[in-house]
Design an enzyme around this catalytic site. Sequence first.
Site, PDB file in Angstrom:
ATOM      1  N   HIS A 184     -17.363  19.816  11.702  1.00 46.31           N
ATOM      2  CA  HIS A 184     -17.374  20.956  12.792  1.00 46.31           C
ATOM      3  C   HIS A 184     -16.197  20.078  13.703  1.00 46.31           C
ATOM      4  O   HIS A 184     -15.835  19.030  13.990  1.00 46.31           O
ATOM      5  CB  HIS A 184     -18.271  21.530  13.264  1.00 46.31           C
ATOM      6  CG  HIS A 184     -18.290  22.666  13.384  1.00 46.31           C
ATOM      7  ND1 HIS A 184     -17.703  22.688  14.983  1.00 46.31           N
ATOM      8  CD2 HIS A 184     -18.184  24.075  12.820  1.00 46.31           C
ATOM      9  CE1 HIS A 184     -17.433  23.807  15.141  1.00 46.31           C
ATOM     10  NE2 HIS A 184     -18.229  24.691  13.785  1.00 46.31           N
ATOM     11  N   ASP A 310     -19.478  31.642  10.641  1.00 48.84           N
ATOM     12  CA  ASP A 310     -19.181  31.423  12.464  1.00 48.84           C
ATOM     13  C   ASP A 310     -19.854  31.862  13.522  1.00 48.84           C
ATOM     14  O   ASP A 310     -19.432  32.084  14.617  1.00 48.84           O
ATOM     15  CB  ASP A 310     -17.650  31.100  12.073  1.00 48.84           C
ATOM     16  CG  ASP A 310     -17.350  29.758  13.166  1.00 48.84           C
ATOM     17  OD1 ASP A 310     -17.853  28.929  13.401  1.00 48.84           O
ATOM     18  OD2 ASP A 310     -15.584  29.480  13.621  1.00 48.84           O
TER      19      ASP A 310
HETATM   20 MN    MN Z   1     -18.362  27.062  14.017  1.00 47.05          MN
END
Ligand code: MN
Length: 349
Positions: A184, A310
């Site tokens: 990430h 997200d």
């Molecule tokens: Mn993210």
Amino acid sequence: MTERNPNPAYKRIATEEAWVPAELMKLYKRELETKAINDPGFHSLWGFFGSESPRGQAMAARIQDLDDVRIKDMDDNGIDMQVVSLGSPGVQIFDPVEASAMARSFNDELAAGIARHPDRFVGLAAFSPLDPAEAAKELERGVTKLGLRGGILNSHTLGTYLDDEKYWPVFEAAEALDVPIYLHPQTPPASMIEPFLKRGLDAAVYGFACETGLHALRLMVAGIFDKFPKLQIILGHCGEGLPYWMSRINYMHSHISVTNRYEHVKPLKRSAREYLRENFLYTNSGVAWAPPIMFVRDVIGPERMMYAMDYPWQFEPSEVGEMDALPMDDAAKKQFFEGNARRIFRIAE
Ligand code: MN
């Protein structure tokens, strides 16, 4: 705006969804006050989102919750499940040994949250990358004892990339456990951030993709997938741009790697194109736009591209409808929104 399909032929499993426990938020705030760490990216990103700004407050309330706030947001927007992971930079800005203890504690807390809502959440295990033996142990404990479905690596750790073999035990463990590691984004480290920062290009707008794409390529060029051929690394944001660059990376690396021009670059067993297609999985987190999503499915393979929102960084409810309208048939949508995530994160029907 495209309305969300109220009755889709698929479940929506969002695969890159962030959580920051209250205790970690306190540690971030302490770091923002003391500035003990040389990490201008952290101070920029969390200096804003940890502040009293309206956008920061709304985000902070959501990101710390694993119960009613998060589940209401999911219900209101048709998200059936989240794959939850420790928000960037996680524990990775802290002393490596202390960070290992934090990772254990936060993984326990995440597992407890999942146990309260087992039909809504699965999670990934955090670890302290610069404490390699402990990182591998914690990934194993997270998967085998806590039921977590892989690991979360918030890219560089205080400017260190994990291409050096001494950091590979966690990847060895991931391969042995047959679980993926989600690579990430992070803000670029102090050594890289300067030209980004002045114009506000350091974080999700562009710096994340540069920094995380670089980390992925460093792992590949170092030969990590020759050592661990079954290892699977997940990239968000449609692959941080790498699928777009695949042809050029493949061509250039195939030449560079045989020249002996660089001391630390040697020929690999497979081509860059093959690693990008065989050792990486992809999500569309933060990119609710059909062209790059369809492109990744086309050049990488539809069985490797998954849905992500997200949350709560890019909590844009209208994007769910945009994704429902992707130019795919129902079977392809089911694979994108649900099937791939079930297979990769072992989520039972
Ligand atoms: Mn993210």
